[in-house]
Design a protein around this motif. Structure first.
Motif, PDB file in Angstrom:
ATOM      1  N   PHE A  98       3.461  11.662   7.813  1.00 26.48           N
ATOM      2  CA  PHE A  98       4.263  10.678   7.916  1.00 26.48           C
ATOM      3  C   PHE A  98       5.450  10.019   7.356  1.00 26.48           C
ATOM      4  O   PHE A  98       6.149   9.282   7.527  1.00 26.48           O
ATOM      5  N   ARG A 245      -1.988   3.181   8.285  1.00 25.87           N
ATOM      6  CA  ARG A 245      -0.054   2.855   7.780  1.00 25.87           C
ATOM      7  C   ARG A 245      -0.565   1.262   7.889  1.00 25.87           C
ATOM      8  O   ARG A 245       0.531   1.363   6.856  1.00 25.87           O
ATOM      9  N   LEU A 246      -1.155   0.678   8.724  1.00 21.07           N
ATOM     10  CA  LEU A 246      -1.391  -0.638   8.419  1.00 21.07           C
ATOM     11  C   LEU A 246      -1.847  -1.191   7.513  1.00 21.07           C
ATOM     12  O   LEU A 246      -1.857  -1.147   6.337  1.00 21.07           O
TER      13      LEU A 246
ATOM     14  N   ARG B  13       1.843  -6.556  -0.755  1.00 23.24           N
ATOM     15  CA  ARG B  13       0.587  -5.501  -0.040  1.00 23.24           C
ATOM     16  C   ARG B  13      -0.608  -5.847  -0.514  1.00 23.24           C
ATOM     17  O   ARG B  13      -0.962  -5.955  -1.670  1.00 23.24           O
ATOM     18  N   TYR B  15      -5.502  -5.966   0.294  1.00 23.12           N
ATOM     19  CA  TYR B  15      -6.009  -5.080   0.519  1.00 23.12           C
ATOM     20  C   TYR B  15      -6.531  -6.218   0.190  1.00 23.12           C
ATOM     21  O   TYR B  15      -7.630  -7.181  -0.074  1.00 23.12           O
ATOM     22  N   THR B  52       8.354   4.570   1.331  1.00 19.24           N
ATOM     23  CA  THR B  52       8.203   6.106   1.947  1.00 19.24           C
ATOM     24  C   THR B  52       7.355   5.557   3.204  1.00 19.24           C
ATOM     25  O   THR B  52       7.828   7.395   4.763  1.00 19.24           O
ATOM     26  N   ASN B  54       4.577   5.030   4.406  1.00 12.54           N
ATOM     27  CA  ASN B  54       3.271   6.217   4.505  1.00 12.54           C
ATOM     28  C   ASN B  54       2.438   4.439   4.635  1.00 12.54           C
ATOM     29  O   ASN B  54       0.833   4.466   4.872  1.00 12.54           O
ATOM     30  N   LEU B  55       2.786   2.896   4.139  1.00 13.69           N
ATOM     31  CA  LEU B  55       1.939   2.610   4.096  1.00 13.69           C
ATOM     32  C   LEU B  55       2.986   1.229   4.735  1.00 13.69           C
ATOM     33  O   LEU B  55       4.214   1.139   4.492  1.00 13.69           O
ATOM     34  N   ALA B  56       2.870  -0.093   5.414  1.00 14.36           N
ATOM     35  CA  ALA B  56       3.467  -0.703   5.939  1.00 14.36           C
ATOM     36  C   ALA B  56       3.190  -2.286   4.486  1.00 14.36           C
ATOM     37  O   ALA B  56       2.082  -2.141   4.432  1.00 14.36           O
ATOM     38  N   TYR B  82       9.807  13.535  -0.392  1.00 14.18           N
ATOM     39  CA  TYR B  82       8.421  12.176  -1.049  1.00 14.18           C
ATOM     40  C   TYR B  82       7.248  13.438  -1.334  1.00 14.18           C
ATOM     41  O   TYR B  82       6.880  14.126  -0.626  1.00 14.18           O
ATOM     42  N   MET B  86      -0.651  13.331  -4.786  1.00 12.02           N
ATOM     43  CA  MET B  86      -1.820  14.117  -4.397  1.00 12.02           C
ATOM     44  C   MET B  86      -0.816  15.352  -3.681  1.00 12.02           C
ATOM     45  O   MET B  86      -0.732  14.443  -2.400  1.00 12.02           O
ATOM     46  N   ARG B  87      -0.304  16.379  -3.934  1.00  9.83           N
ATOM     47  CA  ARG B  87      -0.188  17.293  -3.241  1.00  9.83           C
ATOM     48  C   ARG B  87       0.081  17.750  -1.535  1.00  9.83           C
ATOM     49  O   ARG B  87      -1.301  18.219  -1.425  1.00  9.83           O
TER      50      ARG B  87
END
Lengths: 248, 322
Positions: A98, A245-246, B13, B15, B52, B54-56, B82, B86-87
């Motif tokens: 990603f 991702r969202l 963000r 949740y 990066t 990976n998350l919007a 990046y 967690m590798r």
């Protein structure tokens, strides 16, 4: 970039014994069927008195090998496709893909292409094996080519569905079981509706569409069925990963 | 175009209904190393994931060298390296194979891949591990492979989520100097729990708590607070604390667990000499006087527990001192 992902998938398929073992076992099974077909041909044909019962050697051997291939791949493809995404999920390696300059479409299509290329090795091998019949007989190349295209489309559809189930879970085994069950249902669906040839449900079955290829007929309607099937599951996979991702 | 390499604009963000990160904004210039601090679950990793791509983000935007991460993710991701918490290692590959794949995926041109792999290995001290399977490497070496993967395409911005976890002291030193080296030409964002590390490598610090930014400024500001306000003094004959507190410039004195006296200094005052004189006069047997090293942690705790009562802060201070 699709190529890079596909190469990575192929590499990891062959990095573990899994890929080699599956290839070897399948080749062994197909080879055995091929040999049996050749051995039995004259015996069966000399028993067939009426001309209508007689078939060419290509069809006789090919039927057995391609019939076995479509059935045995029902087990093999879920085993190969299960780890495509679920293992990345489990090992938390998805961020690696990603955060690289790749779109999700490229990631999904790349993984799909990787698996299909791997399966194409088998298809090519089967075709080459059947071509060797040409050494002592005049064979029907068209029949083999139609069957190869049919098998290719069938396996690509298996892979697309397997890829989708793999994207749903972090447990490869769960993905394998679910893709096997759904593939199996789709395979035998037409048997349940055998009494009603115009049934819509029967039209969904793989076998219904593979049959024409198996008979040596390349029907565009069947090609479209397989292509739409593949497209549907690739889009579902892309949407599933995008949701990651969202929604996080 | 601005000279910022990273611009985070009001990142939020959610949740469910809960905000994991709310309204975080900051800029980073070329050549800066940003330390990202915060207690567990504060939203450090979430912020990094948003930076990066990976998350919007639910709200707000990220720009890397002026390229918007949401509108043009491919271009923006090219500029980033990046290392997640967690590798992300494919353990069935060797170090060389893995780094080659990483280089290829990051659009390193075909002919330069080999060189890029060599350079990354050398920078992370992996030269002699080339042919080993990643699976068989020790934790610390795996971490190095993770860092090598993040810097292989020579990105403008390197984002490392807790890069020194699981390393031995020598490796930690190497990685710190590597971060400093990368920070000279590019921008680096490092998240960590280890405060001295921030002091050593970063020139900019952000402290985040419960999704909100509680401190954003130069390391000097933190250092000043660290140097200033406390002394740790050792006496052979422990004096009455009230006597110590009477000395000019001392606002408060307390006994630590190992029989030292921690002295809180009034703002701007320098009572060291007065303390020494008093010790000589009264025969307290002074054997040590030094700035209290725990105060960077105090700063951190003060900032992150602002809403809590003073007692909790005090209690935490004592536990860190012990």
């Amino acid at each position: 970039m699709i190529v890079s992902i596909a190469r990575k998938e192929l590499k990891s398929m062959f990095a573990s014994p899994m890929g080699w073992v599956i290839l070897a076992l399948l080749m062994f099974a197909f080879g055995t069927y091929y040999l049996n077909g050749v051995n039995n041909y004259f015996e069966v044909m000399s028993g067939a008195i009426r001309p209508a019962e007689r078939v060419g050697v290509t069809q006789f051997v090919g039927q057995g090998v391609y019939g076995l291939a479509s059935f045995i791949m029902l087990f093999a493809v879920p085993l190969l496709s299960m780890r495509l995404i679920s293992e990345e999920r489990r090992n938390q390696t998805l961020p690696f893909l990603f955060s690289a300059p790749l779109s999700i479409v490229e990631i999904v299509v790349g993984k799909f292409v990787g698996l299909v290329v791997f399966l194409s090795i088998l298809i090519i091998y089967i075709a080459l094996m059947l071509f060797t019949l040409n050494l002592w007989s005049d064979i029907d190349f068209g029949y083999i080519i139609a069957n190869s295209i049919g098998l290719f489309l069938l396996l690509a559809s298996f892979s697309a569905l397997g890829l989708y189930f793999s994207s749903l879970t972090a447990q490869p085994v769960v993905a394998a079981i679910f893709s096997f069950i759904s593939l199996f249902v789709l395979m035998i669906l037409d048997r349940f509706f055998a009494g009603d040839p115009s049934s819509t449900m029967a039209q969904l079955s793989f076998m219904k569409h593979f049959q024409s290829f198996a008979g040596g007929l390349i029907d565009t309607a069947d090609i479209v069925y397989f292509l739409l099937f593949i497209l549907t599951f690739l889009i579902l996979t892309i949407r599933r990963l995008d949701a990651d991702r969202l929604r996080g | 175009m601005s000279d910022f390499t990273v611009e985070a604009i009001e990142l939020t963000r959610l949740y469910g209904g809960r905000a994991a990160v709310s309204d975080v904004s900051f800029n980073l210039k070329k050549g800066q190393v940003l330390g990202f601090l915060g207690p567990n679950g504060a939203g450090k990793s979430t912020t990094m994931k948003m930076l990066t791509g990976n998350l919007a983000p639910s709200l707000g935007s990220v720009k890397i060298c002026g390229v918007d991460m949401i509108e043009n993710p491919k271009e923006a991701k090219k500029l980033i390296g990046y290392l997640p918490e967690m590798r992300p290692l494919y353990k069935e590959f060797t170090v060389d194979e893995y780094l080659t794949i990483a280089a290829r995926l990051h659009n390193v041109p075909g002919r330069q891949i080999k060189k890029a792999v060599e350079v990354a290995k050398e920078r992370c001290g992996l030269g002699h591990m080339s042919k080993r399977l990643i699976e068989n490497l020790s934790n610390g070496y795996q971490q190095r492979v993770g860092i090598a993967q993040a810097i292989i395409h020579n990105p403008m911005v390197v984002i490392l989520d807790e890069p020194t976890v699981g390393l031995d002291p020598v490796q930690i030193r190497d990685i710190r100097s590597l971060i400093k080296e990368i920070g000279k030409e590019h921008s680096v964002i490092v998240s960590t729990h280890i405060l001295p590390e921030v002091e050593m490598v970063c020139d900019h610090v952000q402290i985040i708590d419960q999704g909100k930014m509680v401190f954003n400024g130069g390391i000097e500001v933190l250092k000043r607070q660290r140097m200033g306000n406390k002394l740790l003094v050792g006496f052979n004959k422990t004096p009455e604390l009230a006597d110590v507190a009477k000395i000019k410039g001392v606002s408060n004195a307390e006994l630590t667990d190992n029989n030292m006296v921690r002295i809180r200094v009034e703002e701007g005052a320098e009572p060291q000499e007065a303390i020494v004189k008093a010790a000589v006069k009264n025969g307290w047997g002074l054997y040590q006087i030094a700035p209290d090293q725990t105060s960077l942690e105090d700063v951190f705790i003060q900032l992150t527990y602002q809403d809590g009562t003073q007692e909790t802060a005090e209690a935490s201070e004592e536990s860190t001192a012990a």
